[in-house]
Design a protein around this motif. Structure first.
Motif, short mmCIF file in Angstrom:
data_model
loop_
_atom_site.label_atom_id
_atom_site.label_comp_id
_atom_site.label_asym_id
_atom_site.label_seq_id
_atom_site.Cartn_x
_atom_site.Cartn_y
_atom_site.Cartn_z
N THR A 16 0.86 -1.18 0.00
CA THR A 16 0.00 0.00 0.00
C THR A 16 0.90 1.23 0.00
OG1 THR A 16 -0.12 0.12 2.42
CG2 THR A 16 -1.84 -1.16 1.28
N PRO A 17 0.43 2.35 -0.53
CA PRO A 17 1.26 3.55 -0.52
C PRO A 17 1.68 3.97 0.88
CG PRO A 17 -0.54 3.80 -2.08
CD PRO A 17 -0.81 2.53 -1.33
N ALA A 18 0.84 3.77 1.87
CA ALA A 18 1.16 4.20 3.23
C ALA A 18 2.04 3.21 3.98
CB ALA A 18 -0.13 4.45 4.02
N GLY A 19 1.97 1.94 3.61
CA GLY A 19 2.67 0.92 4.39
C GLY A 19 3.81 0.22 3.69
N GLY A 20 3.99 0.46 2.38
CA GLY A 20 5.04 -0.26 1.67
C GLY A 20 4.70 -1.74 1.56
N TRP A 21 5.73 -2.57 1.44
CA TRP A 21 5.55 -4.01 1.25
C TRP A 21 5.47 -4.73 2.60
CZ3 TRP A 21 4.02 -6.18 -3.04
CH2 TRP A 21 4.35 -5.62 -4.28
N HIS A 22 4.51 -5.65 2.69
CA HIS A 22 4.37 -6.55 3.83
C HIS A 22 4.16 -7.97 3.29
CE1 HIS A 22 3.87 -3.54 7.18
NE2 HIS A 22 3.76 -2.76 6.11
N TRP A 23 4.33 -8.96 4.16
CA TRP A 23 4.32 -10.36 3.73
C TRP A 23 3.28 -11.16 4.51
CZ3 TRP A 23 7.37 -12.12 -0.27
CH2 TRP A 23 8.37 -11.24 -0.72
N TYR A 24 2.51 -11.97 3.78
CA TYR A 24 1.51 -12.83 4.41
C TYR A 24 1.79 -14.28 4.04
CZ TYR A 24 -3.00 -14.46 6.11
OH TYR A 24 -3.97 -15.12 6.82
N GLY A 25 1.93 -15.12 5.09
CA GLY A 25 2.18 -16.54 4.88
C GLY A 25 1.11 -17.37 5.56
N THR A 26 1.32 -18.68 5.61
CA THR A 26 0.32 -19.57 6.20
C THR A 26 0.13 -19.31 7.68
OG1 THR A 26 2.10 -21.20 6.43
CG2 THR A 26 0.62 -21.45 4.54
N GLY A 27 1.09 -18.66 8.35
CA GLY A 27 0.96 -18.35 9.76
C GLY A 27 0.53 -16.92 10.01
N GLY A 28 0.14 -16.17 8.97
CA GLY A 28 -0.26 -14.78 9.14
C GLY A 28 0.81 -13.83 8.62
N GLU A 29 0.74 -12.57 9.05
CA GLU A 29 1.70 -11.58 8.57
C GLU A 29 3.11 -11.92 9.04
OE1 GLU A 29 2.65 -6.78 8.47
OE2 GLU A 29 0.84 -7.50 9.47
N GLY A 30 4.03 -12.00 8.09
CA GLY A 30 5.43 -12.27 8.38
C GLY A 30 5.72 -13.67 8.86
N ALA A 31 4.75 -14.58 8.82
CA ALA A 31 4.95 -15.93 9.36
C ALA A 31 4.51 -16.97 8.34
CB ALA A 31 4.16 -16.11 10.66
N GLY A 32 5.40 -17.88 8.01
CA GLY A 32 5.08 -18.94 7.07
C GLY A 32 5.60 -20.28 7.57
N ARG A 33 5.02 -21.34 7.07
CA ARG A 33 5.45 -22.70 7.44
C ARG A 33 5.94 -23.42 6.20
NH1 ARG A 33 0.69 -22.05 10.43
NH2 ARG A 33 -0.53 -23.07 8.79
N TRP A 34 7.02 -24.19 6.37
CA TRP A 34 7.58 -24.99 5.30
C TRP A 34 6.77 -26.27 5.15
CZ3 TRP A 34 11.36 -23.17 2.17
CH2 TRP A 34 12.12 -22.09 2.63
N ALA A 35 6.56 -26.69 3.90
CA ALA A 35 5.88 -27.95 3.59
C ALA A 35 6.88 -28.92 2.99
CB ALA A 35 4.72 -27.72 2.62
N THR A 36 6.68 -30.20 3.24
CA THR A 36 7.57 -31.25 2.74
C THR A 36 6.90 -31.97 1.58
OG1 THR A 36 8.59 -31.62 4.89
CG2 THR A 36 8.71 -33.43 3.32
N TRP A 37 7.64 -32.13 0.48
CA TRP A 37 7.12 -32.83 -0.70
C TRP A 37 8.23 -33.70 -1.30
CZ3 TRP A 37 2.10 -31.78 -0.68
CH2 TRP A 37 1.65 -30.51 -0.32
N THR A 38 7.86 -34.47 -2.31
CA THR A 38 8.83 -35.24 -3.08
C THR A 38 8.74 -34.78 -4.54
OG1 THR A 38 8.56 -37.16 -1.63
CG2 THR A 38 9.61 -37.52 -3.78
N ALA A 39 9.80 -34.15 -5.03
CA ALA A 39 9.85 -33.72 -6.42
C ALA A 39 10.37 -34.85 -7.30
CB ALA A 39 10.72 -32.48 -6.57
N THR A 40 9.78 -35.00 -8.48
CA THR A 40 10.19 -36.03 -9.43
C THR A 40 10.27 -35.41 -10.82
OG1 THR A 40 7.97 -36.74 -10.11
CG2 THR A 40 8.83 -37.67 -8.05
N VAL A 41 10.65 -36.21 -11.79
CA VAL A 41 10.75 -35.70 -13.16
C VAL A 41 9.38 -35.27 -13.68
CG1 VAL A 41 10.45 -37.95 -14.28
CG2 VAL A 41 11.78 -36.14 -15.42
N ALA A 42 8.30 -35.81 -13.11
CA ALA A 42 6.95 -35.45 -13.55
C ALA A 42 6.34 -34.34 -12.71
CB ALA A 42 6.04 -36.68 -13.49
N GLY A 43 7.05 -33.89 -11.66
CA GLY A 43 6.53 -32.87 -10.78
C GLY A 43 6.46 -33.36 -9.35
N ILE A 44 5.76 -32.64 -8.48
CA ILE A 44 5.59 -33.06 -7.10
C ILE A 44 4.74 -34.32 -7.07
CG2 ILE A 44 4.61 -32.43 -4.85
CD1 ILE A 44 7.06 -30.81 -5.48
N ALA A 45 5.29 -35.40 -6.49
CA ALA A 45 4.61 -36.69 -6.53
C ALA A 45 3.21 -36.61 -5.93
CB ALA A 45 5.45 -37.73 -5.79
#
Length: 320
Positions: free
Chosen positions: A223-252
């Motif tokens: 926003t013009p008044a606030g600049g850049w902020h970040w929203y993740g799965t845990g709310g503003e400024g907070a995110g959680r890592w997810a575990t996956w298995t990548a393959t030649v066809a994509g995420i299994a």
């Protein structure tokens, strides 16, 4: 695009196209919001808060994570990823901010010092301030030796602290290339009925051989008044890592029983306030675990209903 170890996509777009896209606003026709000076730059942590090596990936894709971008201005923010460079002769550098009142800043970087290496106050006028900082000769030499470091700006305003992330350059080498787009995954700006609800769809990351990966998605909003902020799965400024298995066809997990069309994980719906001039950008981080060692990367995702390659280019911004 093959990398130095057996990893592949999603691929990046061509450098010439990326340069053009970085200058384009990408705002939908008729949008009331104004494009920021530059996209947000590195997500929270700036590659410095990587997860532990992943455990067992889930057998199926879990439900999406709904949420809401906060209304109003929630504190200071950066104005974009414009380069911040050390004046080697004077040992000074400046960081422009969006602000709401006077405050103070501390700058730190793990590779330079365990403690903050620069401090300053700033005066806020018309929601803008410039923090001007000076470093010691010892710190300046370390910064020059590293050429560029991932820096954290800790801002204190009205008794509340927040952390902002940027790259501090002090070397003579060429500036790093602008970040581009993953070729799939996207930030869907609205729902099927046109309501201002965003959906952040994860890229279908591929590797030449099955490889454990950790991923984390963000919606950066401006926003013009606030600049850049970040929203993740845990709310503003907070995110959680997810575990996956990548393959030649994509995420299994996105291809149950070998289905060729992926069913990716989606963060959303995320309710977006309207009438505040909000501009939003989607970002995805990934850590490839090769031999137990992390390789961290991040890129923007296309703003629209498809990945950047599928849409014939890349659009940075959703506008509300």
């Amino acid at each position: 695009m093959m990398m130095s170890f057996p990893l592949c996509g999603p691929h990046r777009l061509a450098p010439a196209l990326l340069a053009a896209l970085a200058l384009a606003t990408g705002l939908p026709a008729g949008a009331a919001a104004q494009a920021p000076q530059a996209p947000p730059g590195p997500p929270p942590g700036n590659g410095g808060d990587l997860p532990a090596p992943p455990g067992t990936a889930p057998a199926v894709v879990p439900p999406g994570a709904p949420g809401a971008i906060p209304g109003g201005t929630t504190g200071p923010g950066l104005l974009g990823n414009a380069p911040v460079s050390l004046n080697r002769a004077r040992r000074t550098f400046s960081v422009p901010l969006a602000c709401q009142q006077n405050g103070s800043v501390r700058v730190s970087a793990k590779v330079v010092s365990k403690a903050p290496f620069a401090r300053s106050g700033y005066r806020c006028a018309a929601n803008r301030a410039t923090a001007r900082l000076t470093v010691s000769s010892k710190v300046a030499k370390r910064l020059v030796r590293h050429k560029a470091v991932a820096a954290t700006l800790s801002v204190t305003q009205a008794g509340r602290s927040s952390k902002l992330y940027f790259q501090l350059r002090a070397g003579q080498g060429a500036a790093p290339a602008a970040k581009g787009f993953w070729t799939d995954g996207h930030l869907q700006c609205t729902d099927s009925a046109g309501a201002p609800q965003a959906y952040l769809v994860e890229p279908d990351f591929t590797t030449a051989t099955p490889t454990p990966v950790s991923t984390r998605g963000w919606i950066a909003w401006y926003t013009p008044a606030g600049g850049w902020h970040w929203y993740g799965t845990g709310g503003e400024g907070a995110g959680r890592w997810a575990t996956w298995t990548a393959t030649v066809a994509g995420i299994a997990q996105f291809h149950p029983d070998g289905t060729p069309t992926p069913v990716p994980w989606t963060q959303g719906p995320i309710a977006i306030p309207t009438g505040q001039g909000i501009v939003a950008v989607g970002v995805y981080e990934i850590v490839y675990w090769v031999g137990g060692r992390p390789d961290h990367q991040w890129q923007y995702v296309n703003a629209g209903t498809a990945g950047a390659a599928a849409s014939g280019g890349g659009t940075l911004y959703c506008a509300y």
